[in-house]
Motif scaffolding. Sequence first.
Motif, mmCIF file in Angstrom:
data_model
loop_
_atom_site.group_PDB
_atom_site.id
_atom_site.type_symbol
_atom_site.label_atom_id
_atom_site.label_comp_id
_atom_site.label_asym_id
_atom_site.label_seq_id
_atom_site.Cartn_x
_atom_site.Cartn_y
_atom_site.Cartn_z
ATOM 1 N N LEU A 413 1.051 -1.110 -0.017
ATOM 2 C CA LEU A 413 -0.091 -0.032 0.163
ATOM 3 C C LEU A 413 0.782 1.337 -0.054
ATOM 4 N N GLN A 414 2.020 1.017 0.865
ATOM 5 C CA GLN A 414 2.809 2.524 1.082
ATOM 6 C C GLN A 414 3.489 2.652 -0.756
ATOM 7 N N LEU A 415 3.909 1.425 -1.089
ATOM 8 C CA LEU A 415 4.508 1.603 -2.605
ATOM 9 C C LEU A 415 3.337 1.916 -3.686
ATOM 10 N N LEU A 416 2.314 1.672 -3.560
ATOM 11 C CA LEU A 416 1.300 2.003 -4.185
ATOM 12 C C LEU A 416 1.109 3.814 -4.284
ATOM 13 N N GLU A 417 1.402 4.103 -3.290
ATOM 14 C CA GLU A 417 1.063 5.672 -2.783
ATOM 15 C C GLU A 417 2.144 6.497 -3.542
ATOM 16 N N VAL A 418 3.396 5.810 -3.418
ATOM 17 C CA VAL A 418 4.593 6.370 -4.158
ATOM 18 C C VAL A 418 4.730 6.317 -5.400
ATOM 19 N N ALA A 419 4.148 5.074 -6.032
ATOM 20 C CA ALA A 419 3.996 4.875 -7.445
ATOM 21 C C ALA A 419 3.059 5.933 -8.045
ATOM 22 N N LEU A 420 1.809 6.067 -7.453
ATOM 23 C CA LEU A 420 0.712 6.918 -8.063
ATOM 24 C C LEU A 420 1.418 8.373 -7.757
ATOM 25 N N ALA A 421 2.049 8.900 -6.915
ATOM 26 C CA ALA A 421 2.540 10.262 -7.089
ATOM 27 C C ALA A 421 3.550 10.442 -7.835
ATOM 28 N N SER A 422 4.275 9.448 -8.300
ATOM 29 C CA SER A 422 5.328 9.487 -9.184
ATOM 30 C C SER A 422 4.532 9.457 -10.561
ATOM 31 N N CYS A 423 3.714 8.677 -10.986
ATOM 32 C CA CYS A 423 2.716 8.708 -12.262
ATOM 33 C C CYS A 423 2.245 10.017 -12.251
ATOM 34 N N GLN A 424 1.564 10.770 -11.231
ATOM 35 C CA GLN A 424 0.831 12.063 -11.330
ATOM 36 C C GLN A 424 1.815 13.369 -11.971
ATOM 37 N N ARG A 425 2.964 13.079 -11.179
ATOM 38 C CA ARG A 425 4.110 13.996 -11.617
ATOM 39 C C ARG A 425 4.408 13.874 -13.148
ATOM 40 N N ALA A 426 4.596 12.520 -13.553
ATOM 41 C CA ALA A 426 5.107 12.276 -14.788
ATOM 42 C C ALA A 426 4.091 12.065 -16.023
ATOM 43 N N ARG A 427 2.487 12.374 -15.612
ATOM 44 C CA ARG A 427 1.584 12.116 -16.242
ATOM 45 C C ARG A 427 1.596 10.694 -17.026
ATOM 46 N N ASN A 428 1.785 9.853 -16.104
ATOM 47 C CA ASN A 428 1.908 8.306 -16.396
ATOM 48 C C ASN A 428 0.731 7.398 -16.133
ATOM 49 N N THR A 429 0.540 6.405 -16.697
ATOM 50 C CA THR A 429 -0.380 5.567 -16.395
ATOM 51 C C THR A 429 -0.295 4.402 -15.287
ATOM 52 N N LEU A 430 -1.206 3.982 -14.785
ATOM 53 C CA LEU A 430 -0.907 2.801 -13.644
ATOM 54 C C LEU A 430 -2.029 2.138 -13.525
ATOM 55 N N CYS A 431 -2.050 0.692 -13.369
ATOM 56 C CA CYS A 431 -2.936 -0.048 -12.953
ATOM 57 C C CYS A 431 -2.663 -0.721 -11.675
ATOM 58 N N ILE A 432 -3.584 -1.262 -10.975
ATOM 59 C CA ILE A 432 -3.591 -2.085 -9.984
ATOM 60 C C ILE A 432 -4.372 -3.467 -10.217
#
Length: 568
Positions: A413-432
């Motif tokens: 869950l912590q890694l999801l928060e970090v990955a999500l923040a990174s994708c928001q900055r880079a305007r990247n996609t992410l799926c769980i």
Amino acid sequence: MATGKTESFKARKQKLRQSFITQFPQRLGQARELLIHLTPGSDQRERLDKLHLIFHTLKGSGASLGFDSIDASAKAAEHALREVLDQDGQVTVTDGLVAELEQQLHSLEALELALEPPHSHDTGPSFELSTRQATEGHVSKHRQRLVYLCDDDPQLAQELSGQLSCFGYQVIPFMTLDAVRQAFLAKPPGAIIMDVIFPEGRDAGPALIAEMNACLDRPVPSVFMSSRNDFAARLRSVQAGGNAYCPKPVKAVEMAEILDQLTNRIPSEPFNILVVDDDPDVAHFFAMVLEEAGMVTRVANEPEHVPGILECFDADLVLMDLYMPHCSGPDLARLLRQIPGYLSLPIIYVSSETDVDRQFKALEVGADGFLTKPLEPDRLVSEVRLRAERMRTLRSLMIRDSLTGLFNHNTILQLLEVALASCQRARNTLCIAMIDVDHFKLVNDTHGHPAGDQVLMALGRTLRLRLREVDLVGRYGGEEFAAILVGLDLDQAKTIIDGLRENFAAVTFFADGVEFHCSFSSGIAAFPEFSKASTLVEAADRALYRAKHAGRNRVEVAHDKTAAPEDT
């Protein structure tokens, strides 16, 4: 024959030696200036401290870079200063101290340092050879996934071989020692699993392993299994070169983990080492040695920069000097131990300090080791790797699930928060993807909990090995897993998870001679359609719920309009 990398190592070391030679007169000039202003009979602790640091640095740095001629004079001056500075209360400068420092400084000023090839401390070529050999060995093991298994019980040999094949190994079972001997000599495997007791004798298995490995330059990793669990049996297996010992009944999950470690099929991440030394030449020399061994380093010449570096550099270990101006090694160690997150960070001092009492006092503040300059490159690498590896292991126990080796619930869950923040900055996609084993309770009730563990381990292993390195996989709880797929849209994620679902459903499991299969269902949600970690997990869970109620063994995706299903 020297390799290009060895020549590069020598060239870089020569540059550091040249830098030391260039700075040598300046350092002696600083010492001369301080010595001129020493007044016998007065308390001049600050000036003596500065002099001590100069001579201490000259001794340690000169020895590390191969300038042996510096050692005796710098050591004598440092020792004379240390005796005075260790006194309680007022430090008195005596005529004898000034005369001793004058003599040693004069000896150092008379030296003519040259760039002749270093001798006693230049172990670059042999270090390079050992590094290259280790790398070649790793590549060899990485490519060999063949495993021989020998047990005179045909049912056990066949069943365990079948279970291990589910974990990605090509396992060939043998029932006699002669058969495995012939196969071994024709083609050595990546690892061998051997029973201890055979009709030929109570220690026939270990005896054969010792015999076969004697024919090879590099012994094959071996695991012994036996109904015996006594000291004598374990000792014989160790003496025969055994790497692990499993009492029967053998758990396939545990055996697969052992084989993973022995065959090194997944290269480990390089260790991150922070080198702290106020002498840039020595700091970069140590960093260079560690980088040659495959580690990643950062260098700090000012102690006040260390906390900031650690915030963005996930260090496995800090290698620091003992004596530094304004902030000593022990002071820095105390400071780090007071910062949350660094309480267990390994700290090793590297210093030319040889006094055992002072070394012990420095270790009392929370450091983990003390290495004395001059330091051979091989020993530096071994000591750093040993402690960094231990740190990795302890850290892994805190963030990973003990059964599957995947990230645990809180960590994923912590890694999801970090990955999500990174994708928001880079305007990247992410799926769980939320993944749940179908009818898992029935597996436990029908085949027993060990069989259930085997299923969970196999699924975790499938996710870990089949997904990309950038993807993150965790055990969410019980029989439920979570996979974070960065840079993929819903369709791409569904295709990947669907392929894994089909492959997992084809795996054959064994329990008490009975074969069975398992499947899983999955729900997938994507960012930016769902913008928060909590809503992503909730949406994926709802999609998983729909997959379960639609017949299981399928993958469903979540959309904005997906409503939570009514309880049934």
